[in-house]
Design a protein around this motif. Sequence first.
Motif, PDB file in Angstrom:
ATOM      1  N   GLU A  26      18.211  48.681  73.609  1.00 12.88           N
ATOM      2  CA  GLU A  26      19.242  47.824  74.199  1.00 12.88           C
ATOM      3  C   GLU A  26      18.657  46.785  75.137  1.00 12.88           C
ATOM      4  O   GLU A  26      19.180  45.673  75.238  1.00 12.88           O
ATOM      5  CB  GLU A  26      20.304  48.674  74.890  1.00 12.88           C
ATOM      6  CG  GLU A  26      21.057  49.592  73.958  1.00 12.88           C
ATOM      7  CD  GLU A  26      21.619  48.883  72.729  1.00 12.88           C
ATOM      8  OE1 GLU A  26      22.069  47.719  72.857  1.00 12.88           O
ATOM      9  OE2 GLU A  26      21.607  49.490  71.649  1.00 12.88           O
ATOM     10  N   PHE A  27      17.561  47.116  75.829  1.00 11.89           N
ATOM     11  CA  PHE A  27      16.874  46.091  76.614  1.00 11.89           C
ATOM     12  C   PHE A  27      16.284  45.025  75.693  1.00 11.89           C
ATOM     13  O   PHE A  27      16.372  43.824  75.978  1.00 11.89           O
ATOM     14  CB  PHE A  27      15.773  46.716  77.475  1.00 11.89           C
ATOM     15  CG  PHE A  27      16.231  47.147  78.837  1.00 11.89           C
ATOM     16  CD1 PHE A  27      16.402  46.225  79.853  1.00 11.89           C
ATOM     17  CD2 PHE A  27      16.512  48.478  79.100  1.00 11.89           C
ATOM     18  CE1 PHE A  27      16.835  46.614  81.113  1.00 11.89           C
ATOM     19  CE2 PHE A  27      16.945  48.886  80.355  1.00 11.89           C
ATOM     20  CZ  PHE A  27      17.106  47.949  81.367  1.00 11.89           C
ATOM     21  N   LEU A  41      24.456  51.099  77.688  1.00  9.27           N
ATOM     22  CA  LEU A  41      25.098  49.837  78.053  1.00  9.27           C
ATOM     23  C   LEU A  41      24.568  49.237  79.343  1.00  9.27           C
ATOM     24  O   LEU A  41      24.660  48.027  79.546  1.00  9.27           O
ATOM     25  CB  LEU A  41      26.605  50.041  78.205  1.00  9.27           C
ATOM     26  CG  LEU A  41      27.360  50.570  76.981  1.00  9.27           C
ATOM     27  CD1 LEU A  41      28.823  50.791  77.339  1.00  9.27           C
ATOM     28  CD2 LEU A  41      27.235  49.610  75.810  1.00  9.27           C
ATOM     29  N   GLY A  42      24.033  50.079  80.244  1.00  7.44           N
ATOM     30  CA  GLY A  42      23.584  49.553  81.525  1.00  7.44           C
ATOM     31  C   GLY A  42      23.278  50.669  82.498  1.00  7.44           C
ATOM     32  O   GLY A  42      23.093  51.821  82.101  1.00  7.44           O
ATOM     33  N   ARG A  87      27.959  54.325  75.954  1.00 10.61           N
ATOM     34  CA  ARG A  87      29.223  54.265  75.219  1.00 10.61           C
ATOM     35  C   ARG A  87      29.486  55.622  74.584  1.00 10.61           C
ATOM     36  O   ARG A  87      28.615  56.192  73.930  1.00 10.61           O
ATOM     37  CB  ARG A  87      29.161  53.161  74.167  1.00 10.61           C
ATOM     38  CG  ARG A  87      30.500  52.822  73.550  1.00 10.61           C
ATOM     39  CD  ARG A  87      30.460  51.452  72.885  1.00 10.61           C
ATOM     40  NE  ARG A  87      29.384  51.359  71.904  1.00 10.61           N
ATOM     41  CZ  ARG A  87      28.964  50.214  71.378  1.00 10.61           C
ATOM     42  NH1 ARG A  87      29.528  49.078  71.757  1.00 10.61           N
ATOM     43  NH2 ARG A  87      27.989  50.192  70.500  1.00 10.61           N
ATOM     44  N   LYS A  88      30.696  56.117  74.777  1.00 11.49           N
ATOM     45  CA  LYS A  88      30.988  57.492  74.398  1.00 11.49           C
ATOM     46  C   LYS A  88      30.921  57.720  72.892  1.00 11.49           C
ATOM     47  O   LYS A  88      30.357  58.715  72.422  1.00 11.49           O
ATOM     48  CB  LYS A  88      32.365  57.899  74.925  1.00 11.49           C
ATOM     49  CG  LYS A  88      32.732  59.351  74.643  1.00 11.49           C
ATOM     50  CD  LYS A  88      34.118  59.695  75.165  1.00 11.49           C
ATOM     51  CE  LYS A  88      34.145  59.802  76.668  1.00 11.49           C
ATOM     52  NZ  LYS A  88      35.462  60.308  77.177  1.00 11.49           N
ATOM     53  N   HIS A  89      31.456  56.808  72.092  1.00  9.64           N
ATOM     54  CA  HIS A  89      31.616  57.121  70.674  1.00  9.64           C
ATOM     55  C   HIS A  89      30.312  57.074  69.881  1.00  9.64           C
ATOM     56  O   HIS A  89      30.209  57.703  68.823  1.00  9.64           O
ATOM     57  CB  HIS A  89      32.671  56.210  70.021  1.00  9.64           C
ATOM     58  CG  HIS A  89      32.199  54.813  69.737  1.00  9.64           C
ATOM     59  ND1 HIS A  89      31.527  54.462  68.599  1.00  9.64           N
ATOM     60  CD2 HIS A  89      32.328  53.672  70.466  1.00  9.64           C
ATOM     61  CE1 HIS A  89      31.260  53.164  68.615  1.00  9.64           C
ATOM     62  NE2 HIS A  89      31.726  52.669  69.738  1.00  9.64           N
ATOM     63  N   ASP A  90      29.289  56.368  70.393  1.00 11.83           N
ATOM     64  CA  ASP A  90      28.028  56.318  69.649  1.00 11.83           C
ATOM     65  C   ASP A  90      26.785  56.501  70.522  1.00 11.83           C
ATOM     66  O   ASP A  90      25.658  56.483  70.016  1.00 11.83           O
ATOM     67  CB  ASP A  90      27.904  55.010  68.863  1.00 11.83           C
ATOM     68  CG  ASP A  90      27.903  53.771  69.759  1.00 11.83           C
ATOM     69  OD1 ASP A  90      27.959  53.920  71.002  1.00 11.83           O
ATOM     70  OD2 ASP A  90      27.863  52.648  69.217  1.00 11.83           O
ATOM     71  N   TYR A 141      26.782  43.068  76.060  1.00 13.00           N
ATOM     72  CA  TYR A 141      28.025  43.842  76.166  1.00 13.00           C
ATOM     73  C   TYR A 141      28.949  43.321  77.267  1.00 13.00           C
ATOM     74  O   TYR A 141      29.890  44.005  77.658  1.00 13.00           O
ATOM     75  CB  TYR A 141      27.700  45.319  76.416  1.00 13.00           C
ATOM     76  CG  TYR A 141      26.918  45.933  75.285  1.00 13.00           C
ATOM     77  CD1 TYR A 141      27.492  46.105  74.036  1.00 13.00           C
ATOM     78  CD2 TYR A 141      25.583  46.316  75.466  1.00 13.00           C
ATOM     79  CE1 TYR A 141      26.774  46.651  72.982  1.00 13.00           C
ATOM     80  CE2 TYR A 141      24.864  46.863  74.420  1.00 13.00           C
ATOM     81  CZ  TYR A 141      25.458  47.027  73.181  1.00 13.00           C
ATOM     82  OH  TYR A 141      24.746  47.565  72.137  1.00 13.00           O
ATOM     83  N   TRP A 142      28.691  42.115  77.760  1.00 15.11           N
ATOM     84  CA  TRP A 142      29.562  41.531  78.766  1.00 15.11           C
ATOM     85  C   TRP A 142      30.938  41.213  78.173  1.00 15.11           C
ATOM     86  O   TRP A 142      31.116  41.083  76.960  1.00 15.11           O
ATOM     87  CB  TRP A 142      28.953  40.242  79.312  1.00 15.11           C
ATOM     88  CG  TRP A 142      27.774  40.453  80.216  1.00 15.11           C
ATOM     89  CD1 TRP A 142      27.176  41.635  80.559  1.00 15.11           C
ATOM     90  CD2 TRP A 142      27.021  39.437  80.886  1.00 15.11           C
ATOM     91  NE1 TRP A 142      26.126  41.422  81.403  1.00 15.11           N
ATOM     92  CE2 TRP A 142      25.998  40.082  81.625  1.00 15.11           C
ATOM     93  CE3 TRP A 142      27.117  38.043  80.930  1.00 15.11           C
ATOM     94  CZ2 TRP A 142      25.078  39.376  82.396  1.00 15.11           C
ATOM     95  CZ3 TRP A 142      26.202  37.336  81.699  1.00 15.11           C
ATOM     96  CH2 TRP A 142      25.192  38.007  82.427  1.00 15.11           C
ATOM     97  N   ARG A 143      31.909  41.061  79.058  1.00 17.39           N
ATOM     98  CA  ARG A 143      33.277  40.631  78.733  1.00 17.39           C
ATOM     99  C   ARG A 143      34.008  41.626  77.826  1.00 17.39           C
ATOM    100  O   ARG A 143      34.860  41.239  77.028  1.00 17.39           O
ATOM    101  CB  ARG A 143      33.270  39.229  78.106  1.00 17.39           C
ATOM    102  CG  ARG A 143      32.667  38.177  79.044  1.00 17.39           C
ATOM    103  CD  ARG A 143      32.617  36.802  78.410  1.00 17.39           C
ATOM    104  NE  ARG A 143      32.012  35.858  79.325  1.00 17.39           N
ATOM    105  CZ  ARG A 143      30.694  35.646  79.404  1.00 17.39           C
ATOM    106  NH1 ARG A 143      29.851  36.316  78.627  1.00 17.39           N
ATOM    107  NH2 ARG A 143      30.216  34.766  80.276  1.00 17.39           N
ATOM    108  N   LYS A 144      33.664  42.878  77.964  1.00 20.58           N
ATOM    109  CA  LYS A 144      34.363  43.938  77.233  1.00 20.58           C
ATOM    110  C   LYS A 144      35.000  44.957  78.179  1.00 20.58           C
ATOM    111  O   LYS A 144      35.558  45.957  77.736  1.00 20.58           O
ATOM    112  CB  LYS A 144      33.399  44.650  76.281  1.00 20.58           C
ATOM    113  CG  LYS A 144      32.789  43.737  75.217  1.00 20.58           C
ATOM    114  CD  LYS A 144      31.846  44.503  74.304  1.00 20.58           C
ATOM    115  CE  LYS A 144      31.142  43.572  73.332  1.00 20.58           C
ATOM    116  NZ  LYS A 144      32.086  42.940  72.396  1.00 20.58           N
TER     117      LYS A 144
END
Length: 204
Positions: free
Chosen positions: A33-34, A89-90, A82-85, A115-118
Amino acid sequence: MKLKVEKFDYIAETERLVIRPLQKDDYENWLNEFENRSPSQHRHDKGKIDMSECTLDWFHDLVDRHQELARTDAVYVFGVFRKHDGTHLGMIDIATLARDHFQWGSFGYTIHNQYWRKGYGKEAVNEAFHLAFEHLKFHRIEAHINLDKQGNFISRSSLFSMFVEYSSFCDEGLLLQNWLLTSTIGSLHYWRLMIALYLVATVE
């Protein structure tokens, strides 16, 4: 008196998130993710980062350092997933400013810019308050915003909206030339949440 933490393993869940300390088997997820960050969105967003030094051994040492920081009641560092997968995220950090009669801390957070603005930041921070008061036993939590940063005008608006929704954060105002930033002194805007207000908000 410092909080005694034998093992830093607090876990909190929201509708979409799991917030917990990093574990050594998070390495590939964390690194991916980074490395998949979008280009910088403004001059104070680091965007893509050179991760070449972040080897598996380096990451294992990082996880161990986070555990040691928690054992010494210095800083509590949480990953946001994120829980589902399980996607990383940070991060959230909650630092001890004073204990004894004060039980005073500060918090910060970051969400990878892809993943901003979610709404992940707002959801994660609201749950961080629960961790800070219920588990880490703080009575006062501060949020500091560096107003000298261009991108933080967006963050300030977002935080204001979040704190009003939370119904318990108080704006303590602006401290001019208060924070040492490399070779310059910056200005900070202070927000604070006290345990009495937190308890009122959660009861309501």
